[in-house]
Enzyme design. Structure first.
Site, PDB file in Angstrom:
ATOM      1  N   ASP A 120      -1.479   1.541  -3.634  1.00 50.99           N
ATOM      2  CA  ASP A 120      -2.293   0.481  -4.237  1.00 50.99           C
ATOM      3  C   ASP A 120      -3.710   0.953  -4.544  1.00 50.99           C
ATOM      4  O   ASP A 120      -4.609   0.162  -4.816  1.00 50.99           O
ATOM      5  CB  ASP A 120      -2.322  -0.775  -3.346  1.00 50.99           C
ATOM      6  CG  ASP A 120      -2.998  -0.526  -2.002  1.00 50.99           C
ATOM      7  OD1 ASP A 120      -3.085   0.647  -1.589  1.00 50.99           O
ATOM      8  OD2 ASP A 120      -3.445  -1.499  -1.359  1.00 50.99           O
ATOM      9  N   SER A 176       0.803  -1.220   0.000  1.00 48.46           N
ATOM     10  CA  SER A 176       0.000   0.000   0.000  1.00 48.46           C
ATOM     11  C   SER A 176       0.843   1.281   0.000  1.00 48.46           C
ATOM     12  O   SER A 176       1.602   1.527  -0.923  1.00 48.46           O
ATOM     13  CB  SER A 176      -0.953  -0.045   1.200  1.00 48.46           C
ATOM     14  OG  SER A 176      -1.879   0.980   1.161  1.00 48.46           O
ATOM     15  N   PRO A 201      -0.905   2.197  20.475  1.00 50.87           N
ATOM     16  CA  PRO A 201       0.230   1.505  19.850  1.00 50.87           C
ATOM     17  C   PRO A 201      -0.022   1.290  18.364  1.00 50.87           C
ATOM     18  O   PRO A 201      -1.161   1.043  17.954  1.00 50.87           O
ATOM     19  CB  PRO A 201       0.263   0.167  20.592  1.00 50.87           C
ATOM     20  CG  PRO A 201      -1.133  -0.044  21.088  1.00 50.87           C
ATOM     21  CD  PRO A 201      -1.707   1.316  21.336  1.00 50.87           C
ATOM     22  N   SER A 202       1.025   1.385  17.563  1.00 54.00           N
ATOM     23  CA  SER A 202       0.909   1.095  16.131  1.00 54.00           C
ATOM     24  C   SER A 202       0.627  -0.391  15.943  1.00 54.00           C
ATOM     25  O   SER A 202       1.067  -1.227  16.734  1.00 54.00           O
ATOM     26  CB  SER A 202       2.222   1.454  15.435  1.00 54.00           C
ATOM     27  OG  SER A 202       2.292   0.847  14.164  1.00 54.00           O
ATOM     28  N   GLU A 210     -11.839   6.579   7.160  1.00 51.68           N
ATOM     29  CA  GLU A 210     -10.791   6.958   8.101  1.00 51.68           C
ATOM     30  C   GLU A 210     -10.250   8.305   7.634  1.00 51.68           C
ATOM     31  O   GLU A 210     -10.311   8.637   6.438  1.00 51.68           O
ATOM     32  CB  GLU A 210      -9.670   5.916   8.110  1.00 51.68           C
ATOM     33  CG  GLU A 210     -10.103   4.591   8.707  1.00 51.68           C
ATOM     34  CD  GLU A 210      -8.955   3.593   8.783  1.00 51.68           C
ATOM     35  OE1 GLU A 210      -8.374   3.447   9.870  1.00 51.68           O
ATOM     36  OE2 GLU A 210      -8.655   2.957   7.764  1.00 51.68           O
ATOM     37  N   ASP A 237      -6.158   2.383  -2.713  1.00 51.55           N
ATOM     38  CA  ASP A 237      -7.337   2.172  -1.856  1.00 51.55           C
ATOM     39  C   ASP A 237      -7.556   3.333  -0.884  1.00 51.55           C
ATOM     40  O   ASP A 237      -8.476   3.295  -0.071  1.00 51.55           O
ATOM     41  CB  ASP A 237      -7.277   0.828  -1.113  1.00 51.55           C
ATOM     42  CG  ASP A 237      -6.170   0.753  -0.067  1.00 51.55           C
ATOM     43  OD1 ASP A 237      -5.350   1.694   0.021  1.00 51.55           O
ATOM     44  OD2 ASP A 237      -6.118  -0.253   0.668  1.00 51.55           O
ATOM     45  N   THR A 259       1.723  -1.920  13.292  1.00 55.47           N
ATOM     46  CA  THR A 259       2.707  -2.438  12.328  1.00 55.47           C
ATOM     47  C   THR A 259       4.169  -2.239  12.717  1.00 55.47           C
ATOM     48  O   THR A 259       5.042  -2.856  12.137  1.00 55.47           O
ATOM     49  CB  THR A 259       2.490  -1.772  10.952  1.00 55.47           C
ATOM     50  OG1 THR A 259       2.468  -0.341  11.128  1.00 55.47           O
ATOM     51  CG2 THR A 259       1.177  -2.214  10.327  1.00 55.47           C
TER      52      THR A 259
END
Length: 556
Positions: free
Chosen positions: A286, A68, A510-511, A384, A288, A513
Site C-alpha cells: 500500500d 499493506s 509477541p506478534s 522502523e 507506506d 497480528t
C-alpha cells in the site's frame, strides 16, 4: 439525524452478519485478517467512522481498506483521525467491541450504549472519506463499508483505489481547508504537485541523479509511481517494476519492501534489471514502507533499510538546522524501536551526539508509539527498520521556519531547504513515495552513491525468527519490548545466552497480528547472530511446551 434510524441499521446489518467462530481485534494496523471474513467488520466500521465524525463536530474521518504487505488473500481496514493520524487509542477498544457483537440486536445495544457513554450528539453531521488498495476483495468490502456509512446517515466520499499515505494526506487536507495550517489541495493531483514541486526546488542546481528502479510490489504503488513520474518529468527518472496489479497472487509475492527486508535479498524479478553500482527501492503493497538497496561493483546485493534511511535523513536535517543558524532553537530527535540495528543506534547516539546532542528514544513497536514520541521533539525523525517512517515538524518549528530572519546567504539557502522539506515530507504517516524523494534529495546534495550512503555505519549481522506458539498472550514485555517479564525466568536464560556472544543482543516479543512470537538477535559476526537467534528460538519453543515432534530443525 437526531437519533439512530434503527430500522435502517437493522435491515442493513442483517445483510452483513458476523461469522460465529471468529474474534476480531483492532490493532496497530486496524483490523487485518482474511478478506473473505471481513464483511461484517466493514459494515460496522462504516457506522463507527460516522460516530467518530459526529463526536468531533463533523470533522472528516478517513477509512482505508488495505492489508499493506500481507499476502493477497488478506485484507483489512483502519480509521484515520482528522489530522491524518492513527485513530485515538481509546476508540480501538470501541471498534473491537462493535466488531464482535454476535447479533444485530447486540450490535444495536452496544451502539446505543456507546453513544450515551461518549455523549455523541447525533444531530451533528458526519463526513467520511474512504479508499482501498488493489486487492481483489477490496471492491466488495468497500460496498459493505458504504452500507455502514448509509446506515449512520454520513456523507461519504470515495477516493477510489489509492495508496494509504494519499488517503491520510486527503484527510488532513480536507480538515485544514481554509485554516492557517492548510495542508494542501485535497486531491491526488494536489498530492503529486506538492511533492514534485518541493522536490524540484530542493534539487535545483544539483547534478541530475541516475535513473531509479522502483519495485512497486505489484500493488497500488504501481499506479502512484507512474503518476508521480509524470509530475517529476526529467528531474528524476523512475523505472517502475513489479507493476502487475491484475494477475491473481502477484501482490507482495517475492517482491516489495517486506520481501526484501525479511529475506535480505534482491527480488528475483529484478535480477536482470539492476546493474552493478545501480540503486533501487521497494515499496510495500500500500506504499507506506520503503526499503532501498544496491548492487556493488561486484554485483553483490546490499540492503539500505529504515535504519539506514533514518541515519541519512537525520544527519541531513541536523546539518541544515546548523547551517541555518537554528541549531540552538530547533532540537532534532530520533525515535526507534527495539528492532533498530545496534549499529544504527550507536552511530546516531555517538557519531551525531558529539556535535549535535541528538537524543535517540526507543519505544514499543507500532507506528502509533513512534509517531507519538516524535511529536515531542521540535523535529522528530522516526523510522522502523522495516522502512515505515516519516519526519514531524512541530507547529512551533513550522512557525519559526516561516518567520526566522537569516543573517547570511548560506543561512538563507539552508532555511529555504528546510521550508521545502516541510512540503516534501508527508507528515501524516510513513509514505514510501515521499520518503523516496527525500532520500533522493539527500543523495543529490551529498553526491552519494548507494555504497557511500551504506558506509555511514556498519550494520551488525542480525536474524529475525518466528516461533509458532499456542498462546502469544503469555509473553509480556517491558523496557520498550526489549525484556520479557513473562513467562517467569525466561529472560534470565536469554541474558545468559546473549553474554556468550560478542556485541550480542536478543529480545523476544509477541506478534500483534498472529499467534507467533518474534525473536530478534544480533552479534558481531553473521554465524553468531544466526546461532544466537536459533538458540533463543529453541529456548522459547521448549519453554512454552512446543511439541518436540514438530520442533523446527534449525532451532538449537
Amino acid at each position: 439525524m437526531s437519533e439512530l434510524d434503527i430500522d435502517l441499521i437493522r435491515s442493513l446489518a442483517d445483510r452483513h452478519p458476523k461469522p460465529d467462530h471468529l474474534h476480531f481485534q483492532y490493532g496497530t494496523a486496524g483490523f487485518r485478517t482474511l478478506g473473505s471474513v471481513l464483511d461484517s467488520v466493514m459494515f460496522r466500521v462504516g457506522i463507527l467512522a460516522g460516530l467518530r465524525s459526529k463526536r468531533l463536530d463533523g470533522k472528516t474521518i478517513g477509512v482505508m481498506v488495505t492489508a499493506s504487505h500481507n499476502p493477497e488473500p488478506d485484507n483489512g481496514v483502519k480509521l484515520v483521525d482528522p489530522r491524518g493520524e492513527m485513530l485515538e487509542a481509546a476508540w480501538e477498544g470501541h471498534a473491537t467491541t462493535l466488531a464482535n457483537a454476535a447479533t444485530t440486536d447486540e450490535f444495536i445495544a452496544i451502539l446505543n450504549s456507546l453513544i450515551k457513554t461518549l455523549k455523541i450528539d447525533l444531530s451533528k453531521p458526519a463526513r467520511i472519506v474512504y479508499a482501498r488498495d488493489t486487492r481483489p476483495s477490496g471492491g466488495a468490502l468497500v460496498s459493505s463499508l458504504e452500507d455502514g456509512i448509509k446506515a449512520i446517515g454520513a456523507e461519504g466520499r470515495n477516493a477510489g483505489v489509492t495508496t494509504t499515505p494519499i488517503l491520510h494526506y486527503l484527510v488532513r487536507c480536507i480538515n485544514t481547508k481554509g485554516a492557517k495550517d492548510e495542508y494542501g489541495q485535497d486531491s491526488e493531483d494536489g498530492y503529486y504537485k506538492k511533492l514534485s514541486s518541493a522536490y524540484k526546488k530542493l534539487v535545483a542546481g544539483k547534478a541530475a541523479s541516475p535513473p531509479l528502479v522502483v519495485d512497486c510490489a505489484n500493488g497500488v504503488g504501481a499506479q502512484a509511481t507512474a503518476e508521480l513520474s509524470k509530475y517529476l518529468g526529467d528531474t528524476l527518472k523512475l523505472i517502475p517494476r513489479n507493476t502487475d496489479t491484475t494477475t491473481p497472487g502477484a501482490l507482495n509475492n517475492s517482491c516489495g519492501a517486506d520481501y526484501v527486508k525479511t529475506s535480505q535479498k534482491l527480488p528475483p524479478s529484478l535480477a536482470s534489471v539492476l546493474k552493478p553500482g545501480q540503486r533501487a527501492c521497494s515499496l510495500d503493497g500500500d506504499a507506506d514502507r520503503l526499503i532501498y538497496f544496491y548492487l556493488d561493483d561486484r554485483g553483490v546485493f546490499h540492503m539500505l533499510d529504515g535504519d539506514k534511511i533514518a541515519a541519512l535523513v537525520a544527519t541531513f536535517i541536523v546539518d541544515l538546522t546548523k547551517a541555518a543558524g537554528l541549531d540552538h532553537r530547533i532540537k532534532v530527535g530520533i525515535v526507534q524501536t527495539a528492532y533498530a540495528n545496534g549499529g544504527s543506534t550507536k552511530y546516531l547516539s555517538a557519531q551525531l551526539t558529539c556535535t549535535q546532542r541528538l537524543p535517540v528514544k526507543c519505544v514499543p513497536t507500532g507506528v502509533k508509539h513512534l509517531h507519538h514520541a516524535a511529536e515531542h521533539f521540535d523535529i522528530g525523525v522516526y523510522f522502523e527498520a522495516n522502512g515505515h517512517g516519516t519526519v514531524l515538524f512541530s507547529p512551533e518549528t513550522l512557525e519559526t521556519l516561516k518567520t526566522y530572519q537569516p543573517s547570511t546567504p548560506a543561512q538563507s539557502t539552508a532555511l529555504t531547504h528546510l521550508n521545502n522539506l516541510t512540503e516534501l515530507i508527508n507528515q501524516t504517516v510513513g509514505d514510501a513515495l515521499s520518503d523516496m524523494l527525500f532520500v533522493e534529495v539527500v543523495l543529490a546534495h551529498k553526491s552519494y552513491s548507494g555504497a557511500e550512503w551504506d558506509s555511514l555505519y556498519v550494520d551488525l549481522p542480525n536474524r529475525l525468527v518466528k516461533v509458532v506458539v499456542a498462546n502469544r498472550n503469555v509473553f509480556k514485555t517491558e523496557d520498550a519490548e526489549r525484556r520479557l517479564v513473562s513467562p517467569p525466568g525466561l529472560q534470565a536464560k536469554i541474558d545468559e545466552l546473549v553474554r556468550k556472544y560478542e556485541a550480542g543482543r536478543a529480545f523476544v516479543r509477541p506478534s500483534g497480528t498472529e499467534d507467533v512470537v518474534r525473536v530478534y538477535a544480533e552479534a558481531m559476526l553473521r554465524p553468531q547472530a544466526d546461532e544466537l537467534a536459533y538458540r533463543v528460538a529453541g529456548l522459547v519453543y521448549d519453554e512454552v511446551g512446543g511439541d518436540p515432534a514438530k520442533r523446527p530443525a534449525e532451532f538449537l
